[in-house]
Design a protein around this motif. Sequence first.
Motif: not given
Length: 430
Positions: A146-161
Amino acid sequence: MSTSVDSHPVATPTSYLGPFITMVFLFFIVGFLTTANMQFQAPLQRAFLSGAGDMLNTLTLLITFSWFLAYPLCGGIGARWINAYGYKSTLLRGLMVMICGLALFYLSSAYTYYYPESAITISSITIPSGFFIFLLGSFVTGASATILQVVINPYLTACYVKGTQPLQRMAMGGSANSVGTTLAPYFVSGIVFGGVALQDVEVKSLMWPFFCLMVVIALVAVVLRALSLPDIQGTRASQGENLPRSVWSFRHLTLGVVAIFFYVGVEVCVGANINLYAIELGAADVALMATIYWGLMLVGRLICSSLSQIPPRAQLTFTTVGAALLVTLAMVLSNPWLLAFVGLFHSIMWGAIFTLAVDGLGRYTSAASGVFMIGVVGGAILPLLQGGLADWLGGWQWSWTIVLVGEGFMLYYALIGSRVRATDIDIVNC
C-alpha cells in the motif's frame, strides 16, 4: 493531481526517465508479491490448516483478506510519510516494512516447524499458532505494498518523461504490475517449490523461500538508496505545513475513490467468478477463461502505453461502454467467454481514474494518493456481494448486474464526476 509538467509545461522541464524506470520496477514488485501471497494459500492449507475441518476454506481466504485490509487502513500512513520525509525516504521505509512482513512469514513457518504442539483449539477446530503469525505477516506485507503504491501512483503521474502523458506512464507501470502478477504463480510453483504440487508442500519447505525474498527486497532497498530519486515540486505539502482544507473536499477526488472502489471490485468479480459461471453452464476449458482475462489486462495496458494523444477521460468513457456491452451480452447470451474479453477494457481503468482523480490537486496530491487506496477494498466487497446475489438468484447469470452497476458509475465519473471545479483550483493555488 498537479499536471503542471504535462498540462502547463515550463520552458525546460526536468526529465525523470531514471526515476520513472525505478517506479515501473517497483510496480512490478508490488504485483509480483500480491499474487505470490495468494499462491501460498494452497501450501498453507497443507502446512497449517490440516485440522481446520469445515473452516478450511474460510480460514485460507483470511490470508488474502488480511492483505487487502491493509489498503484502507495504511494508505494514510504512506501519504503522511511522503509529506514528512519525501518520496524516496517513504519508498525505503515501505521496503523495510515489506522485509518485516516477510520476516513474519518466515517466523510463522519456523515456529510451526519447531513448536508443532503450539495451537489454538476452537470447538473441534485446531489451528497452529504459526498461522496467526502468518496472517499478521500478510497484513504487514500488504501495508508495505500500500505504502509503495501511495508513492508510485502520484510519482508516475507527475514525473515528466518526454513524449508521454500521465495516463501512458500509469499504463506502463500497470504493464509491469501485470507482468509481475503473471510470473508470480510460475515462480512460486516452479522455482520456489521445485515443481512439487502446492498441496503437498510441508511447513519446513516454506522457510527458505521467505528468507530468500527478504534478501532480495533488502538488495532492492540498497540499490534504491543509491539511486537519484528527486521529489517533484508542487505534489506534496512541505514538512510541518498544514493544508487549509480536507482532501475529501475535492469532489472529483472523492468520486474518484468511489470509482476505484467499483473498478477494483468489478475487476476481481470477473477474474475470480468467471470460472464459477462457466462451470455452472458446463463450459469447456474453464481455467482458460480467467487466463485470457488477465492476459488481456496486460495486452490492454501495453496498447494504452502507446496512446499519447487520447486523453484519459475519453479512454475511460470508451472502455466502460465496451465493458458494459460485453457483460450485458455475456448475461443475455449465457456466454462466459465474452467476460474473458472484458479484461482488455478493464486494463487501463485504474490509470485513467487515478489521473482524473488527482488532476489539479498540486500539494494535495500525496494526501490524495493515500485516500485513493481506500477504494481498493472494493476488491474484497463486491465479489462477496456477487456470490451472495448468485445464491439468492439461484445462479450466476444475472449476478453480473453488479458489474454493470460498477461500469455505470465509472461511466458517470468519466463524463461528469471527474470534472474539476474552478473553485477547487483556486484554493489549491492559494
